[in-house]
Design a protein around this motif. Structure first.
Motif, short mmCIF file in Angstrom:
data_model
loop_
_atom_site.label_atom_id
_atom_site.label_comp_id
_atom_site.label_asym_id
_atom_site.label_seq_id
_atom_site.Cartn_x
_atom_site.Cartn_y
_atom_site.Cartn_z
N GLU A 74 3.11 -11.98 2.91
CA GLU A 74 3.62 -10.83 4.48
C GLU A 74 3.40 -11.18 6.10
O GLU A 74 3.40 -11.13 6.34
CB GLU A 74 2.00 -10.16 4.40
CG GLU A 74 1.90 -9.83 2.88
CD GLU A 74 -0.34 -8.74 3.03
OE1 GLU A 74 -0.77 -8.86 4.20
OE2 GLU A 74 -0.61 -8.51 1.50
N ALA A 75 4.68 -9.83 6.32
CA ALA A 75 5.06 -9.77 7.14
C ALA A 75 3.74 -9.41 8.20
O ALA A 75 3.16 -8.76 8.52
CB ALA A 75 6.04 -9.35 7.57
N ALA A 76 3.79 -9.43 10.02
CA ALA A 76 3.55 -9.04 10.65
C ALA A 76 3.66 -7.10 11.25
O ALA A 76 4.99 -7.11 10.26
CB ALA A 76 3.34 -9.24 12.31
N GLY A 77 2.47 -7.06 11.56
CA GLY A 77 3.07 -5.46 10.75
C GLY A 77 2.15 -4.48 10.86
O GLY A 77 0.67 -4.82 9.25
N LEU A 78 2.21 -3.12 10.33
CA LEU A 78 2.01 -1.90 8.94
C LEU A 78 2.12 -2.91 6.99
O LEU A 78 2.54 -3.69 7.00
CB LEU A 78 2.73 -0.97 8.89
CG LEU A 78 1.73 -0.01 7.76
CD1 LEU A 78 0.81 0.35 8.36
CD2 LEU A 78 2.92 1.27 7.96
N ARG A 79 0.52 -2.89 6.96
CA ARG A 79 0.44 -4.03 5.99
C ARG A 79 0.50 -2.78 4.79
O ARG A 79 1.60 -2.90 3.31
CB ARG A 79 -0.80 -4.52 5.21
CG ARG A 79 -1.47 -5.06 3.87
CD ARG A 79 -2.33 -5.73 4.83
NE ARG A 79 -2.61 -6.54 3.88
CZ ARG A 79 -3.68 -7.32 2.86
NH1 ARG A 79 -4.86 -6.78 3.96
NH2 ARG A 79 -3.59 -7.99 2.38
N HIS A 80 0.48 -1.42 4.51
CA HIS A 80 0.38 -0.39 3.44
C HIS A 80 -0.69 0.94 4.14
O HIS A 80 -1.03 0.34 5.38
CB HIS A 80 -0.71 -0.80 2.31
CG HIS A 80 -2.31 -1.50 2.53
ND1 HIS A 80 -2.74 -2.57 2.98
CD2 HIS A 80 -3.11 -0.02 2.96
CE1 HIS A 80 -3.43 -2.40 3.06
NE2 HIS A 80 -4.43 -0.90 2.65
N LEU A 81 -0.07 1.86 3.18
CA LEU A 81 -0.92 2.78 3.93
C LEU A 81 -2.21 3.55 2.91
O LEU A 81 -1.68 2.87 0.92
CB LEU A 81 -0.12 4.57 3.48
CG LEU A 81 1.44 4.26 3.98
CD1 LEU A 81 2.04 5.28 3.66
CD2 LEU A 81 0.97 4.17 5.34
N PHE A 115 -10.62 0.68 -5.57
CA PHE A 115 -9.09 0.77 -4.93
C PHE A 115 -8.41 0.27 -5.94
O PHE A 115 -8.96 -0.93 -7.22
CB PHE A 115 -9.38 -0.16 -3.45
CG PHE A 115 -9.17 -1.36 -3.42
CD1 PHE A 115 -8.25 -2.35 -3.88
CD2 PHE A 115 -10.81 -1.96 -3.21
CE1 PHE A 115 -8.36 -3.23 -3.29
CE2 PHE A 115 -10.57 -3.49 -3.61
CZ PHE A 115 -9.68 -4.13 -2.94
N THR A 116 -7.05 0.65 -5.66
CA THR A 116 -6.51 0.37 -5.98
C THR A 116 -5.01 0.38 -5.35
O THR A 116 -4.78 0.69 -4.37
CB THR A 116 -5.62 0.87 -7.99
OG1 THR A 116 -5.20 -0.18 -8.22
CG2 THR A 116 -5.58 2.15 -7.52
N PHE A 117 -3.73 -0.53 -5.75
CA PHE A 117 -2.12 -0.33 -5.39
C PHE A 117 -1.15 0.16 -5.98
O PHE A 117 -1.84 0.14 -7.11
CB PHE A 117 -2.05 -1.60 -4.86
CG PHE A 117 -2.63 -1.73 -2.93
CD1 PHE A 117 -2.50 -1.15 -1.93
CD2 PHE A 117 -3.98 -2.81 -3.28
CE1 PHE A 117 -3.00 -1.91 -1.09
CE2 PHE A 117 -4.44 -2.45 -1.88
CZ PHE A 117 -4.23 -2.90 -0.80
N PHE A 118 0.03 0.63 -5.95
CA PHE A 118 0.82 0.54 -6.21
C PHE A 118 1.56 1.23 -5.37
O PHE A 118 1.66 0.77 -4.21
CB PHE A 118 0.99 2.28 -6.65
CG PHE A 118 0.49 3.83 -6.45
CD1 PHE A 118 2.26 4.76 -6.09
CD2 PHE A 118 -0.76 3.86 -5.73
CE1 PHE A 118 1.61 6.16 -4.68
CE2 PHE A 118 -0.66 4.73 -5.00
CZ PHE A 118 0.11 6.29 -4.22
N PHE A 119 3.60 1.43 -5.73
CA PHE A 119 4.45 1.23 -4.13
C PHE A 119 5.26 2.11 -4.49
O PHE A 119 5.05 2.82 -5.53
CB PHE A 119 4.97 0.05 -4.83
CG PHE A 119 3.87 -0.92 -4.74
CD1 PHE A 119 4.51 -2.74 -2.95
CD2 PHE A 119 3.87 -1.96 -5.45
CE1 PHE A 119 3.44 -3.24 -3.22
CE2 PHE A 119 3.14 -2.94 -5.27
CZ PHE A 119 2.49 -4.10 -4.26
N ASP A 120 5.61 3.14 -3.27
CA ASP A 120 6.69 3.72 -3.06
C ASP A 120 7.63 2.72 -3.14
O ASP A 120 8.04 2.22 -4.12
CB ASP A 120 6.20 4.46 -1.33
CG ASP A 120 7.68 3.44 -0.75
OD1 ASP A 120 8.02 2.74 -1.08
OD2 ASP A 120 7.61 4.10 0.49
N PRO A 121 8.96 4.27 -3.62
CA PRO A 121 10.42 3.83 -3.78
C PRO A 121 10.89 2.14 -3.11
O PRO A 121 11.77 2.00 -3.72
CB PRO A 121 10.72 4.83 -3.80
CG PRO A 121 9.84 5.77 -4.34
CD PRO A 121 9.06 5.43 -3.04
#
Length: 131
Positions: A74-81, A115-121
């Motif tokens: 992971e890069a610095a900055g926004l991690r996720h919504l 909780f869980t995760f998914f990804f946008d396009p």
């Protein structure tokens, strides 16, 4: 000099690589409503304001040839919504029925919440957090 007094989060800006695919994902699959859609010819860019439950939440931008999002590590900055849901099972099932891959449900070791995760396009991680 005192602390800056913030009232609330106003919106989150997301840059997408395919405007029509992302617009469809955020509206048809995630259920955001379009507040305003503007094409800015001078920038060859769309700006789409999206509302969730009556609240302005996401400002979706398109620009010609944006660079790819860094992935792992992971890069610095926004991690996720992250979005709150009443039922993680119901939300995950709804995404799966629409063809969205959803990670295994986990439990937050500090709060005991699921909780869980998914990804946008564009591979932006999105978290669902059961409240």
């Amino acid at each position: 000099m005192g602390v800056v007094k913030l009232r609330s989060l106003h919106h989150i800006a997301v840059i997408c690589s395919s405007y029509q695919i992302s617009k469809d994902f955020y509206t048809r699959i995630l259920g955001f409503e379009v507040l305003r859609e503007v094409y800015r010819a001078d920038r060859q860019s769309y700006k789409l304001d999206l509302v969730l439950d009556g609240h302005y939440v996401i400002e979706l931008f398109s620009f010609p040839n944006p660079p790819k999002r860094p992935t792992r590590p992971e890069a610095a900055g926004l991690r996720h919504l992250a979005f709150a849901v009443d039922s993680i099972d119901e939300a995950a099932l709804g995404l799966k029925e629409r063809g969205v891959a959803v990670e295994e449900v986990r439990v937050d070791e500090h709060t005991g919440k699921r909780f869980t995760f998914f990804f946008d396009p564009d591979n932006l991680p999105i978290e669902l957090y059961e409240v």
